[in-house]
Design an enzyme around this catalytic site. Sequence first.
Site, mmCIF file in Angstrom:
data_model
loop_
_atom_site.group_PDB
_atom_site.id
_atom_site.type_symbol
_atom_site.label_atom_id
_atom_site.label_comp_id
_atom_site.label_asym_id
_atom_site.label_seq_id
_atom_site.Cartn_x
_atom_site.Cartn_y
_atom_site.Cartn_z
ATOM 1 N N ALA A 108 -14.274 15.783 -4.337
ATOM 2 C CA ALA A 108 -14.706 16.985 -5.048
ATOM 3 C C ALA A 108 -13.518 17.920 -5.275
ATOM 4 O O ALA A 108 -12.512 17.847 -4.569
ATOM 5 C CB ALA A 108 -15.792 17.702 -4.265
ATOM 6 N N GLU A 125 -19.233 8.945 -1.962
ATOM 7 C CA GLU A 125 -20.658 9.266 -1.925
ATOM 8 C C GLU A 125 -21.353 8.793 -3.205
ATOM 9 O O GLU A 125 -22.476 8.291 -3.166
ATOM 10 C CB GLU A 125 -20.848 10.769 -1.721
ATOM 11 N N GLU A 161 -13.744 14.431 4.511
ATOM 12 C CA GLU A 161 -14.150 15.841 4.524
ATOM 13 C C GLU A 161 -13.880 16.522 5.864
ATOM 14 O O GLU A 161 -13.604 17.737 5.901
ATOM 15 C CB GLU A 161 -15.640 15.956 4.187
#
Length: 784
Positions: A115, A164, A186
């Site tokens: 992200a 993901e 993460e």
Amino acid sequence: MTEQGAPAGARRARGERANGERPSGERPSGERASSSQRGRAFSSERAPEEEALHVQRREDGVAVVRIDVPGEPVNTLRGSFVGEFHRVFDTLEHDPHVDAVVFASGKKGSFIAGADIALFDQFRSAEDGVRLSRLGQEAMSRIAGFRKPVVAAIDGACLGGGLELALACHARIATDSPETALGLPEVQLGVLPGSGGTQRLPRLVGVSAALDMMLTGRRVRARRARRMGLVDDVVRASILIDVAAAAARSRVGQAEEQKRLSEMLSDREVLAEFALAGNPVGRALLFDQAHRRMMRKSRGNYPAPKRILQVVRLGLEDGFDAGLTAEARAFGELAASSESQHLRSLFFATTDLKKDSGSDEPVRPRPVRKVGVLGAGLMGAGVAHVTATKAKLPVRMKDRDADGVLSGLRYVRGLLDGDVKRRRRTASEAHTLMLQVSATTDFRGFADADVVVEAVFEDLALKQNMLREVERVGRDDVIFASNTSSIPIAHIAEASAHPETVVGMHYFSPVHKMPLLEVVATRDTAPWVVTTCVALGKKQGKHVIVVRDGAGFYTTRILIPFLNEAAHILSEGVSIEVIDGALVDFGFPVGPIKLIDEVGIDVGAKIGGVMKEALGDRAEPPAVLEKLIEDQRFGRKNKRGFYLYGGKKKGVDSSVYDALGIRLEKNPPEGRTVAWRCALAMVNEAARCFEEGILRSARDGDVGAVFGLGFPPFLGGPFRWIDWIGARDVVRRLRDLEKRYGPRFAPAPLLVSMAASDRTFFGRRQVQPGVRPRSQRASSGLLV
């Protein structure tokens, strides 16, 4: 073994999705939003020409959706992704000519790197993070429940949100490229996977493997991923799309059967691989063991690993949807934490450094085609290793005799053999790389070296002699880079006929593991020399900071007060176990006394002498270290130091207290008091380095301390930590220590000035490096 806990091969054989979710398009909670409503939370809709998703319809009924974020070298999931994604899948869902979907990248060698972390800076509260997580979960659930098969075609980095997304697909095909790696990193940013990864990964590869990936952020290569069941096949990049399309076509019409199977399987059955299904005691044991391992590593300083364990366990026990709800809540709260903010600041700092040439002048680095290394010890051989294996450059090592040369070559060979054993490279690749490394006992082979890195003993006369010899046999513009950790580069350059080509390249041991390189520039060092060394360091895989010359430069200079203070505390009768335990609990990877043993007590004393000469009483070490040298205790190198080596018994060598003449206190201070005392000594000296212009920026100071010295990453580095605590509080604590222990704790003038004016190192009211407070400007000679 149950169906859901079955081997990945069995799941692939029957075409099972292995994601166990709801029918097409159902949201985690509530009604499904329209595509125009989705994805608006953190960015505006982009113009069509800026869209990242592009659809190609094949004649076999497969639509290939490629992500290609415009203007970026790698793909990231930006704020507009969710809305754009739903628009594309709305179209594909109702297209009668599309039977299946392949999701791929439009960039060569890069799937999705995760992200866009810049989104986090838009959060004003934990609720913003929760909302973003739920948007991501909705998108991934849309893929998982899509009525047409979706296959991920992975080439290159597949990390974070990228993995993901791949987990939500009904199958995953990866290339055998060395750049292809899958992971959920993460935790390294202080958060957890927020788009369903905590729930899908354990159901696909098993709890143990999933926890290992999530708690460490470790990446796995494609072939290992296939063995784990994380990907279904590994193929050449040239046939990736065709194989993925065939896999998608083979799953057409199986949606209802896959849905029926997923509904029959219980979430608890994924624990069957551990023979723990339906056994609360066994399940508790599994997670309790994982929690203990996590606490040994994190010391409770990082909240993300704990939340990962909680969310994974809750999802397995209470169901997939409950797990998603807990995941979103944990993601939002973690993203708002100071630990995550500090870890993200380090991420951005290292990203910025990749673009930094190291010079404020627009000077391009010169090409480096060959590197020489003087000294084939652990440091020199380590430099040779990263030069050959990462920079892919030929390297010539020199040592004083054949034994030294052979030792250096064996070290490089051993590291390559380790890579082969761990399947990081093939035996053929290791052999080819080893051919890049040659060695000699004289200066033959150095005449055409562009850069020569000196890694000999810490002795000024010896280093100057090496410099003269290199200039005698080399070109006029050969760069001489000293790996000294304390001697000013200008002193070494006094022996040079070309001082503009002399620079410092301070590596950290072990070189193949430590990520920092400190490039040290004198007043005479030419800018092209600096940029060339910075570019070389980046090719060697390092985070490179450039500092101004001076005793100890930056990293050694701030390390010495830290180690000295630990030695002072030891001389006061506090045990080694208390001191080292306190600093490890504080967040350092190793305690200061243990570090002195690793560096070498004699080496530390020599460096300490250089620092005392430059910094005066502020760098005065306690007399106890001299007693150790008199007792022939040099640390790990001769298996006599503060700790025991070689035998079955481990831990502190209790005889060291008698050697030092120390009687231990019965009521030692609390560990937190010990830790703050050492840490404040370090950050106070860091502030002085900033004030004197040793550092180019506070960013570089944080990166140097964290990646070179192990300063706790969750604190962000010395300068982020000072800002977080507040300069006023830091000055107050230093003054209290100054009253008790003397002038070595006198606050840096810059900190005093910042406390009075409410300034910071970062933000709108930040101070600038090399600018002394007004009270000192008259005598400093600095232009401000």
